[in-house]
Design a protein around this motif. Structure first.
Motif, mmCIF file in Angstrom:
data_model
loop_
_atom_site.group_PDB
_atom_site.id
_atom_site.type_symbol
_atom_site.label_atom_id
_atom_site.label_comp_id
_atom_site.label_asym_id
_atom_site.label_seq_id
_atom_site.Cartn_x
_atom_site.Cartn_y
_atom_site.Cartn_z
ATOM 1 N N THR A 159 -27.642 143.395 69.586
ATOM 2 C CA THR A 159 -28.534 142.620 68.729
ATOM 3 C C THR A 159 -27.785 141.571 67.924
ATOM 4 O OG1 THR A 159 -28.387 144.337 67.026
ATOM 5 C CG2 THR A 159 -30.268 144.433 68.530
ATOM 6 N N SER A 160 -26.461 141.607 67.962
ATOM 7 C CA SER A 160 -25.644 140.584 67.295
ATOM 8 C C SER A 160 -25.255 139.457 68.245
ATOM 9 C CB SER A 160 -24.364 141.221 66.730
ATOM 10 O OG SER A 160 -24.667 142.181 65.754
ATOM 11 N N VAL A 161 -25.810 139.493 69.458
ATOM 12 C CA VAL A 161 -25.470 138.501 70.475
ATOM 13 C C VAL A 161 -26.729 137.742 70.884
ATOM 14 C CG1 VAL A 161 -24.560 138.123 72.796
ATOM 15 C CG2 VAL A 161 -23.564 139.902 71.340
ATOM 16 N N LEU A 162 -26.652 136.429 70.849
ATOM 17 C CA LEU A 162 -27.726 135.571 71.332
ATOM 18 C C LEU A 162 -27.192 134.744 72.488
ATOM 19 C CD1 LEU A 162 -30.544 134.208 71.079
ATOM 20 C CD2 LEU A 162 -29.500 132.612 69.475
ATOM 21 N N VAL A 163 -27.862 134.810 73.634
ATOM 22 C CA VAL A 163 -27.464 134.004 74.792
ATOM 23 C C VAL A 163 -28.620 133.096 75.171
ATOM 24 C CG1 VAL A 163 -25.740 135.601 75.689
ATOM 25 C CG2 VAL A 163 -28.117 135.896 76.351
ATOM 26 N N LEU A 164 -28.289 131.881 75.529
ATOM 27 C CA LEU A 164 -29.305 130.904 75.876
ATOM 28 C C LEU A 164 -28.727 129.873 76.830
ATOM 29 C CD1 LEU A 164 -29.752 128.433 72.886
ATOM 30 C CD2 LEU A 164 -28.068 130.250 72.843
ATOM 31 N N ASP A 165 -29.597 129.065 77.360
ATOM 32 C CA ASP A 165 -29.211 127.988 78.264
ATOM 33 C C ASP A 165 -28.344 126.996 77.508
ATOM 34 O OD1 ASP A 165 -29.275 125.609 79.873
ATOM 35 O OD2 ASP A 165 -31.022 126.437 80.898
ATOM 36 N N ASP A 166 -27.310 126.479 78.169
ATOM 37 C CA ASP A 166 -26.416 125.540 77.490
ATOM 38 C C ASP A 166 -27.125 124.257 77.069
ATOM 39 O OD1 ASP A 166 -26.708 124.709 80.150
ATOM 40 O OD2 ASP A 166 -24.618 124.127 80.388
ATOM 41 N N ILE A 167 -28.148 123.835 77.810
ATOM 42 C CA ILE A 167 -28.854 122.615 77.443
ATOM 43 C C ILE A 167 -29.725 122.842 76.214
ATOM 44 C CG2 ILE A 167 -30.813 122.999 78.992
ATOM 45 C CD1 ILE A 167 -29.166 119.601 78.186
ATOM 46 N N VAL A 168 -30.298 124.031 76.070
ATOM 47 C CA VAL A 168 -31.066 124.356 74.864
ATOM 48 C C VAL A 168 -30.138 124.431 73.665
ATOM 49 C CG1 VAL A 168 -32.539 126.081 73.745
ATOM 50 C CG2 VAL A 168 -32.876 125.528 76.167
ATOM 51 N N LEU A 169 -28.957 124.974 73.875
ATOM 52 C CA LEU A 169 -27.959 125.005 72.805
ATOM 53 C C LEU A 169 -27.599 123.589 72.368
ATOM 54 C CD1 LEU A 169 -25.831 126.304 70.997
ATOM 55 C CD2 LEU A 169 -24.307 126.409 72.981
ATOM 56 N N ALA A 170 -27.381 122.687 73.321
ATOM 57 C CA ALA A 170 -27.068 121.306 72.979
ATOM 58 C C ALA A 170 -28.210 120.672 72.202
ATOM 59 C CB ALA A 170 -26.773 120.507 74.242
ATOM 60 N N TYR A 171 -29.445 120.957 72.608
ATOM 61 C CA TYR A 171 -30.610 120.430 71.887
ATOM 62 C C TYR A 171 -30.610 120.931 70.445
ATOM 63 C CZ TYR A 171 -35.458 119.123 70.921
ATOM 64 O OH TYR A 171 -36.595 118.558 70.375
#
Length: 314
Positions: free
Chosen positions: A97-109
């Motif tokens: 629950t201390s880890v968030l993973v997401l698409d790199d393009i969403v992260l850039a946004y």
């Protein structure tokens, strides 16, 4: 020992990380090997395990106590989220629950805009456009890989060039008319024979294929009209990604990022022409830093709530 939030930007050829203290100040950073989120592939899963292990080692060597991790990964899909969270948590010694993973393009946004604020078009080895609505819904256009499209990307530019080169050969038995372009492309490949090209394209990956875009840009710098036409066409493709986002998510500024934009001045000039009346931004994005800061401050809290994360708060 410093308590930190880690940000990680995982790319196919290299990954970068940044550690921020609870106030959002960067206190350490570094680079790691490349990987993707394709954990369904045993070889790719092993690469990602290696990146997470390297990150844990780097944090230990820097005497950092990890509170949480936000990671943007190329090729990420939500179906792999739980698996990647567990993998990262195990390596870093934190709870999932201390880890968030997401698409790199969403992260850039998230590093550039508030939700609903603008549109992002990324043009590197591949190409994709994204808009994140205020509701958190993500509008994506393009980004389906070089076998389908990735219009305007480095790989797309490279494959268009090779297509034109060999169609010319097929009809004339020479490279006359595309000889400048062919010279630069074959020089980059390291040979002029078909077996040289076949090995480069079919034994490599999209990242290697994308490097041929540099050869196309060099031909354009030499004044080659064919190469210039390819780059103009790439600009049109990238502008179409922005237009698609505007049609689906409304008007707004368009941020352009990625190495393709630095290949030749004609690309940005043509995009600007196609998007006349649109505010165009050319930001520098350090995605790993943006990821770490998503875990601190008001902007981070907004994105955490939107993305449904359960990150540890300072």
């Amino acid at each position: 020992m410093i308590s930190v939030h880690l940000g990680l930007d995982v790319g196919g050829t290299a990954s970068r990380w940044v550690a921020c203290d609870v106030s959002g100040e960067a206190v350490a950073r570094g680079s790691l090997g490349g990987a993707t989120a394709h954990v369904f592939n045993p070889a790719e899963r092993e690469r990602l395990v290696g990146v997470m292990t390297q990150l844990a080692t780097a944090a230990n060597q820097a005497d950092l106590q990890v509170l949480s991790l936000t990671a943007g990964l190329t090729g990420f899909g939500s179906a792999a989220g739980t698996d990647i969270r567990d993998l990262a948590a195990g390596a870093l010694g934190v709870t999932p629950t201390s880890v968030l993973v997401l698409d790199d393009i969403v992260l850039a946004y998230a590093g550039l805009f508030r939700p609903g604020e603008g549109h992002l078009v990324s043009a590197g080895t591949g190409s994709i456009g994204v808009h994140v609505r205020e509701s958190g819904d993500v509008v994506r256009v393009g980004g389906r890989g070089i076998l389908i499209d990735d219009g305007g990307s480095g790989s797309w530019i490279a494959l268009r060039a090779l297509d034109l080169i060999y169609r010319t050969w097929d009809h004339a038995g020479t490279f006359k008319g595309v000889d400048i372009l062919a010279h630069h492309v074959f020089e980059k490949i390291g040979g002029t024979e078909w077996h040289d090209v076949r090995k480069f394209i079919y034994a490599g990956d999209r990242g290697l294929i994308g490097t041929l875009a540099v050869a196309v840009a060099k031909a354009a710098e030499d004044g080659d009209g064919v190469a210039l036409d390819i780059l103009r066409a790439a600009a049109h493709e990238l502008a179409e990604l922005a237009r698609a986002l505007q049609k689906r998510a409304g008007k707004g500024p368009v941020a352009l990022i990625g190495g393709v934009l630095r290949l030749h001045p004609i690309i940005l000039a043509e995009i600007s022409g196609h998007l006349a009346g649109t505010r165009i931004l050319r930001p520098e994005v350090e995605s790993a830093l943006a990821a770490a800061r998503l875990q601190t401050g008001a902007a981070g809290s907004l994105w955490q709530a939107l993305l449904g994360s359960e990150l540890v708060q300072p």
